[in-house]
Structures are given as structure tokens and as C-alpha cells.
Scaffold this motif. Structure first.
Motif, mmCIF file in Angstrom:
data_model
loop_
_atom_site.group_PDB
_atom_site.id
_atom_site.type_symbol
_atom_site.label_atom_id
_atom_site.label_comp_id
_atom_site.label_asym_id
_atom_site.label_seq_id
_atom_site.Cartn_x
_atom_site.Cartn_y
_atom_site.Cartn_z
ATOM 1 N N ASP A 406 15.207 1.299 -11.766
ATOM 2 C CA ASP A 406 15.264 1.443 -10.472
ATOM 3 C C ASP A 406 13.984 1.424 -9.819
ATOM 4 O OD1 ASP A 406 13.991 4.148 -10.153
ATOM 5 O OD2 ASP A 406 15.164 4.687 -11.646
ATOM 6 N N ALA A 407 13.886 0.847 -8.479
ATOM 7 C CA ALA A 407 12.490 0.542 -7.909
ATOM 8 C C ALA A 407 11.757 2.071 -7.701
ATOM 9 C CB ALA A 407 12.886 0.066 -6.410
ATOM 10 N N TRP A 408 12.491 3.148 -7.559
ATOM 11 C CA TRP A 408 11.647 4.275 -7.311
ATOM 12 C C TRP A 408 10.857 4.978 -8.224
ATOM 13 C CZ3 TRP A 408 12.788 3.113 -2.601
ATOM 14 C CH2 TRP A 408 13.948 2.661 -2.220
ATOM 15 N N GLU A 409 11.151 4.553 -9.611
ATOM 16 C CA GLU A 409 10.540 5.042 -10.762
ATOM 17 C C GLU A 409 9.729 4.262 -11.690
ATOM 18 O OE1 GLU A 409 12.849 8.061 -12.359
ATOM 19 O OE2 GLU A 409 12.791 9.376 -10.487
ATOM 20 N N PHE A 410 9.807 2.812 -11.209
ATOM 21 C CA PHE A 410 9.509 1.590 -12.217
ATOM 22 C C PHE A 410 7.972 1.692 -12.095
ATOM 23 C CE2 PHE A 410 9.344 -2.882 -12.980
ATOM 24 C CZ PHE A 410 10.062 -2.785 -14.385
ATOM 25 N N PHE A 430 3.874 -0.618 -5.382
ATOM 26 C CA PHE A 430 2.990 -0.804 -6.351
ATOM 27 C C PHE A 430 2.767 0.448 -7.310
ATOM 28 C CE2 PHE A 430 1.157 -3.529 -2.884
ATOM 29 C CZ PHE A 430 1.257 -4.820 -3.630
ATOM 30 N N SER A 431 2.797 1.586 -6.595
ATOM 31 C CA SER A 431 2.818 2.850 -7.481
ATOM 32 C C SER A 431 3.367 3.974 -6.752
ATOM 33 C CB SER A 431 1.263 3.162 -7.815
ATOM 34 O OG SER A 431 0.781 3.332 -6.788
ATOM 35 N N ALA A 432 3.739 4.954 -7.557
ATOM 36 C CA ALA A 432 4.161 6.441 -7.091
ATOM 37 C C ALA A 432 3.370 7.507 -7.279
ATOM 38 C CB ALA A 432 5.665 6.592 -7.168
ATOM 39 N N TYR A 433 2.958 8.446 -6.169
ATOM 40 C CA TYR A 433 2.216 9.599 -6.574
ATOM 41 C C TYR A 433 2.652 10.467 -5.878
ATOM 42 C CZ TYR A 433 -0.082 8.092 -2.358
ATOM 43 O OH TYR A 433 -0.164 7.731 -1.082
ATOM 44 N N VAL A 466 4.161 5.175 1.730
ATOM 45 C CA VAL A 466 5.711 5.470 2.350
ATOM 46 C C VAL A 466 5.724 7.060 1.868
ATOM 47 C CG1 VAL A 466 8.105 5.245 2.172
ATOM 48 C CG2 VAL A 466 6.542 3.227 2.220
ATOM 49 N N ARG A 467 6.065 7.847 2.715
ATOM 50 C CA ARG A 467 6.470 9.189 2.319
ATOM 51 C C ARG A 467 8.043 9.131 1.988
ATOM 52 N NH1 ARG A 467 4.864 11.438 6.435
ATOM 53 N NH2 ARG A 467 6.899 11.882 7.358
ATOM 54 N N ALA A 468 8.245 9.316 0.746
ATOM 55 C CA ALA A 468 9.844 9.241 0.175
ATOM 56 C C ALA A 468 10.317 10.417 0.331
ATOM 57 C CB ALA A 468 9.490 8.797 -1.271
ATOM 58 N N LEU A 469 9.773 11.537 -0.047
ATOM 59 C CA LEU A 469 10.166 12.899 -0.124
ATOM 60 C C LEU A 469 9.415 14.028 0.147
ATOM 61 C CD1 LEU A 469 13.310 13.924 -0.661
ATOM 62 C CD2 LEU A 469 12.669 14.227 -3.106
ATOM 63 N N THR A 470 9.762 15.278 0.762
ATOM 64 C CA THR A 470 9.026 16.268 0.612
ATOM 65 C C THR A 470 9.918 17.560 -0.092
ATOM 66 O OG1 THR A 470 7.741 15.800 2.731
ATOM 67 C CG2 THR A 470 7.607 18.252 2.029
ATOM 68 N N SER A 471 9.142 17.919 -1.256
ATOM 69 C CA SER A 471 9.988 19.233 -2.056
ATOM 70 C C SER A 471 10.185 20.140 -1.122
ATOM 71 C CB SER A 471 8.861 19.423 -3.256
ATOM 72 O OG SER A 471 9.363 20.653 -3.981
ATOM 73 N N TYR A 479 6.019 13.321 -2.306
ATOM 74 C CA TYR A 479 6.416 12.228 -3.002
ATOM 75 C C TYR A 479 6.041 10.724 -2.339
ATOM 76 C CZ TYR A 479 8.396 15.588 -6.440
ATOM 77 O OH TYR A 479 8.285 16.757 -7.199
ATOM 78 N N MET A 480 4.838 10.056 -2.678
ATOM 79 C CA MET A 480 4.468 9.032 -1.862
ATOM 80 C C MET A 480 4.544 7.726 -2.770
ATOM 81 S SD MET A 480 3.567 10.601 0.693
ATOM 82 C CE MET A 480 2.489 9.195 1.536
#
Length: 495
Positions: A406-410, A430-433, A466-471, A479-480
Motif C-alpha cells: 500500500d502507498a501509505w506504509e511503503f 517519499f517518506s512517512a513520519y 501532507v498531514r494524513a492523520l492526527t491521533s 502522521y505526516m
């Protein structure tokens, strides 16, 4: 002779009539598929009442928790089967009146009105009837076996006031992890049998693959009032904290997640959340310092993908696995539809099942897309979201093969195409953090939402966030994604 012939004919006629009557009665006694589906729906309602009541009760018995996990497994399987048949029936009706609906904006291979949701060629006819009969029988047997469970459940105290809907409960507990949560709580709250200075410090290893929910499970445990009252301090270390060679003691790094000197008897809970291995030399230094520098009753939880940390534990490690497809679908459906009944929207349910299939068990993806779909509750937007996700999956599988999930955790650049195309370039993750401060990222003009990324019209700069989600759990991590604009690789430009 004539008498014998008459008697024989009468006997044959009687047997024929008896056979016809028996066949008729047998045919009448066999329930139809619709009747079986209604029976399954009624049984699942009974099962769901018990499961949702159990989710808001404090269950200390490991045997009861194991039985509860069996009840949940059957409930997820039952609803998954029920929704599959519902989608199939709806899609059959849509094919008959497909000319009335315009799906021109959706590629045909991802058009929910032209596909049989999650079925394959060998799943038709007798195979479908057999599947339904098996699930119905299994759910029925499970309900018959839960009478003692219900009696014991009524004696368990409530954890908190029960919310009126399951989707609210998901914000208060860790979905599908009640057994694991109680295992952690038992470890943390268990009193030491022989307290004394210099004793061994209790360590619980938590092992599981990336993005399975290790950190989230620990966050939920740390938010529990019983844990906060039991420990005076909660210290957290992540991979970055342990990179520095100078980290020799628990005072050299980490952050204080919780501190309440007036309670907890001075006990300290140390959380070490490490992606991969922890060097044995570093672990020995940290453990030795923690054992000498904390009071009796302090505990350590160490989480990692690596199985090597199992040797650090003073108890059996807790191993986490990904949800089954039935459990994942139930989670996604509840988060997506909220207080709305999914059964009242078979068309949207069919699309949601296809989206869940493409997300392939990704929890981050489930949270992202459930928020998008719930905020835009209409058939056109959901179909567009499915088509966009299908395009993402198709392009990246062609580029990376089976390695792409999946694109969100690749872990490699993932190519995304907007539903509303503004150029020949693709967006690339490019990356997630993750970040601690929601306010800082929200004020950054280069920060976009996932909705703008996938469905917006404005062309972003060459590189952006991109701000994907806020816990919803403190400290409310963001989650960016680090993204940019890039041309499609040559091997895919013609596909």
C-alpha cells in the motif's frame, strides 16, 4: 391375475404419491438463501449485543478473554459473509439498470456497479450456499455455547459508561486487542512477590511486524487511569533516542510521558519502542541502570519488529499479528459508516468493501479513507475514491511488483494520481513520519490534507508535506507524508 395386477399398481401408485409428498415436504422444509441470510442477521445481532457489552467490562479471566476472542472472530466472519451476499445482490440489481447511472468518471475495472464484490468464479452456486450454511451453523453453535459466558460477564464491573454506538467505543479502546490489552494490564499492575533493592526488573517484550499496532497498543495502556495511578512516572524511548552512543542511562534521553509524584509509590514505567534490534551492550547498560535507579515495582516494556528482544523479557513475549480480513472489514465499516447503518446503503457498502480490499489490512489507510468517506457521504465521491485508490495500486504494482502493498506504509517512493488531473506529473510519497505538535504542522503553508492531495485542484510546490492523520490519543501525534511532484517512470508512462 387381474387382482394381483391391480394390487401391484395400487402399491406403486401409493409409493409414487408418498415419494412425491416426501420430496415436496423436503423442498418446503429447506430454507431459501434469503431465509438463511435473515437467520444469520438475527443471530449476529444477538452475538453483537454480547460482544459490545463485553468490550466495556473489566474481564480478568484469561479463559473468558479467550472465549470472547472466539465470539468476535465468529461475529466478524458472519458480518463479512452477510455483507458479501448483500453486495452481490445489489450489484446484480445494478447490472439490470446500469443504463440509468453514469459511472463515466470511474475506470470500468474498479466500477462497483459492474463487478461482483469479492467473489471469484468458483464461489458461485453450490459453493456460495455451502459457505453460507457453514457460517450460519458456526455462528449458531457459538451462540449456543456462550450461555455460561453471559452469566459470568454480568458479574464483571463496567470500565466506563457504555457509549450508544460501537464507532464511539473505537475511540476509547483498542479495536480487536482486548486479550493483548489485558495481558499488558496484568503485567503492569501485578504486585512484586518479593520486593527488595537490586531485584530483577520485570520486562515485557512486545513483538510484531511494522504497523501492526504495537505503539498504539502501548499508548492505550499508558492512557489507562489504573496505570497512571500505579506509576509515578512513565518514560518513553524511541529509535532516535537510542541512536546516540552517549545513551548509557535512563537519564540520558527519552521523554517523560506522565509524571505524578503524589501517586504510584515512586514506581517508574519505562517504554522502549525500537524499530529493529537493540544492541545487547546498550540494553545491558540501560537495564542495569534502571534496576539500580528505580524502586521496587517498576516495569519495562520493550517493543520491536525483531524477535531478538524476546531474550530480554522476564515473561513470555506478547506477539501481535495483523487482523484477519473479516476483522479488518468490520473495523473499516464501523469507522466509515459511524452511526449510519451500512445495511441501509448497499451501494456504498459494496464500494467500501472494494476499498478495504485494496487497503490490504493497512490500519493507517483504514483511518485515512474512513475519514474521507464519512465526510463525503455520497455515491459519486466514494466511487471516485475507489477509482483513485485502484489507480494507485495498479501503477505501483506494475512498478514494484509483489513488494508493493500500500502507498501509505511503503518504504520506497509511491506514485499517486489525483482524481482531478491537473498535469502529467504524479504526486510521490517519499517518506512517512510523525510529529508531536499538531499546531506547528497546521500553520505550515506547505502542509496539505489528504483530501487536497487526492482530490484537490491546486497544484502544490515541488516538495510539500501532507498531514494524513492526527491521533486522538495524547500527545496527539500528526502522521505526516513528505511528498513531491515527479514524472512517471518510463516503464509506466505508456501503461
Amino acid at each position: 391375475m387381474e387382482a394381483i395386477f391391480s394390487t401391484t399398481m395400487a402399491e406403486l401408485a401409493s409409493r409414487s404419491m408418498s415419494s412425491l409428498v416426501d420430496r415436496y415436504l423436503k423442498h418446503r422444509a429447506a430454507p431459501t438463501q434469503e431465509e438463511r441470510l435473515r437467520s444469520l442477521e438475527r443471530l449476529l445481532l444477538r452475538l453483537r449485543v454480547v460482544v459490545e457489552e463485553a468490550d466495556v467490562r473489566l474481564i480478568a479471566s484469561q479463559a473468558m478473554l479467550h472465549q470472547l476472542s472466539i465470539l468476535k472472530k465468529e461475529m466478524y466472519r458472519g458480518y463479512y459473509t452477510l455483507d458479501i451476499f448483500s453486495c452481490r445482490a445489489h450489484n446484480g440489481e445494478d447490472r439490470r439498470k446500469d443504463h440509468e447511472v453514469n459511472y463515466s468518471f470511474t475506470p470500468s475495472e474498479f466500477n462497483p456497479a459492474k463487478r461482483v464484490c469479492l467473489f471469484r468464479g468458483n464461489s458461485r452456486g453450490a459453493g456460495q450456499a455451502k459457505l453460507l450454511e457453514q457460517v450460519l451453523g458456526s455462528v449458531r453453535d457459538t451462540i449456543e455455547d456462550m450461555s455460561e459466558f453471559v452469566i459470568f460477564l454480568s458479574r464483571c464491573p463496567h470500565l466506563h459508561r457504555q457509549p450508544y454506538s460501537m464507532y464511539l467505543l473505537l475511540n476509547k479502546c483498542m479495536f480487536g486487542r482486548q486479550m493483548e490489552m489485558e495481558r499488558i494490564m496484568y503485567f503492569l499492575l501485578q504486585e512484586e512477590s518479593a520486593p527488595g533493592a537490586g531485584e530483577d526488573l520485570a520486562v515485557l517484550p512486545i513483538i510484531g511486524p511494522s504497523k501492526v499496532g504495537k505503539s498504539t497498543l502501548i499508548e492505550h495502556a499508558c492512557e489507562d487511569a489504573r496505570v497512571r495511578n500505579h506509576f509515578s512516572q512513565i518514560l518513553c524511548f524511541n529509535s532516535d533516542d537510542l541512536k546516540a552512543e552517549s545513551v548509557d542511562t535512563i537519564r540520558d534521553g527519552g521523554r517523560i510521558k506522565h509524571q505524578n509524584c503524589g501517586m504510584g509509590g515512586g514506581r517508574t514505567l519505562i517504554i522502549i519502542d525500537q524499530l529493529l534490534d537493540i544492541k545487547e551492550s546498550l540494553w545491558k547498560r540501560l537495564y542495569s541502570d534502571a534496576r539500580c535507579g528505580t524502586v521496587s515495582g517498576s516495569k519495562i516494556i520493550v517493543a520491536s519488529r525483531s524477535d531478538k528482544i524476546a531474550s530480554f523479557g522476564t515473561t513470555h513475549p506478547l506477539r501481535l499479528q495483523f487482523f484477519t480480513r473479516e476483522a479488518y472489514w468490520y473495523f473499516f465499516k464501523v469507522r466509515t459508516f459511524g452511526s449510519t447503518t451500512a445495511e441501509d446503503h448497499p451501494g456504498l457498502t459494496a464500494i467500501a468493501m472494494d476499498i478495504a480490499r485494496l487497503l490490504n489490512g493497512c490500519l493507517l489507510g483504514a483511518n485515512i479513507f474512513s475519514g474521507l468517506l464519512k465526510a463525503n457521504f455520497n455515491l459519486r465521491f466514494w466511487s471516485m475514491a475507489l477509482a483513485t485508490l485502484g489507480n494507485i495500486h495498479q501503477k505501483n504494482v506494475l512498478l514494484y511488483g509483489e513488494r508493493f502493498v500500500d502507498a501509505w506504509e511503503f518504504e520506497e517512493p509511491a506514485y499517486l494520481r489525483r482524481a482531478k488531473k491537473t498535469s502529467s506529473e504524479y504526486f510521490v510519497i517519499f517518506s512517512a513520519y510523525q510529529t508531536c505538535s499538531a499546531e506547528t504542522e497546521a500553520e505550515d503553508p506547505k502542509t496539505m490534507s489528504v483530501h487536497d492531495l487526492l482530490f484537490g485542484r491546486v497544484r502544490p510546490p515541488a516538495e510539500f508535506k501532507v498531514r494524513a492523520l492526527t491521533s486522538h490519543l495524547p500527545p496527539h501525534y500528526n502522521y505526516m507524508f513528505h511528498c513531491g511532484m515527479q514524472a512517471l517512470p518510463k516503464e509506466l508512462s505508456s501503461s
